[in-house]
Scaffold this motif. Sequence first.
Motif, mmCIF file in Angstrom:
data_model
loop_
_atom_site.group_PDB
_atom_site.id
_atom_site.type_symbol
_atom_site.label_atom_id
_atom_site.label_comp_id
_atom_site.label_asym_id
_atom_site.label_seq_id
_atom_site.Cartn_x
_atom_site.Cartn_y
_atom_site.Cartn_z
ATOM 1 N N ALA A 146 0.829 -1.211 0.000
ATOM 2 C CA ALA A 146 0.000 0.000 0.000
ATOM 3 C C ALA A 146 0.860 1.255 0.000
ATOM 4 C CB ALA A 146 -0.925 -0.011 1.208
ATOM 5 N N CYS A 147 1.973 1.232 0.709
ATOM 6 C CA CYS A 147 2.865 2.395 0.742
ATOM 7 C C CYS A 147 3.499 2.638 -0.620
ATOM 8 C CB CYS A 147 3.929 2.206 1.811
ATOM 9 S SG CYS A 147 4.978 3.649 2.036
ATOM 10 N N GLU B 14 2.236 1.916 -3.394
ATOM 11 C CA GLU B 14 1.172 2.402 -4.279
ATOM 12 C C GLU B 14 0.734 3.813 -3.918
ATOM 13 O OE1 GLU B 14 -1.832 -0.579 -3.816
ATOM 14 O OE2 GLU B 14 -0.950 -1.878 -5.338
ATOM 15 N N LYS C 297 -0.804 4.682 -1.018
ATOM 16 C CA LYS C 297 -2.033 4.663 -0.236
ATOM 17 C C LYS C 297 -1.794 4.665 1.277
ATOM 18 C CE LYS C 297 -4.376 2.052 -3.842
ATOM 19 N NZ LYS C 297 -4.993 0.772 -4.186
ATOM 20 N N LEU C 298 -0.545 4.556 1.703
ATOM 21 C CA LEU C 298 -0.217 4.490 3.124
ATOM 22 C C LEU C 298 1.084 5.241 3.359
ATOM 23 C CD1 LEU C 298 -1.308 3.093 5.742
ATOM 24 C CD2 LEU C 298 0.297 1.250 5.270
#
Length: 114
Positions: free
Chosen positions: A53-54, A56, A58-59
């Motif tokens: 997620a990071c 991408e 997103k985080l």
Amino acid sequence: MHDVYFDDVTIESEKIGRLTTINSVVQAAAYLLQSWPIDSGKELFAARRACLACLEGKLSAGATRAAFIDATLEAGIHIIPFVRSPSTGKPQAWRKRRPKRHAWPIPGQSGHAR
């Protein structure tokens, strides 16, 4: 996709006394996939998802670091705490200083440029 960096997490690897410092999401993901001592666990899968997620976007890197630390605790991996050296009271700005130029002439030279 680019690497995202976070504050260092220094862990002791399977070989006692051998330390590994993880300071990026790509390093954390590689360690989770290749060198992790256990094959399953709730925190392990959460840390892997956090890395993805990071990367991408997103985080945050801080949340990913926290998930990685939680996974190390679940796996029983020893984390080496970061210890700052005591303050010396000196300012943090370090610069090179130019040598002072003196107004008087150097012995053996005349005061006039030729």
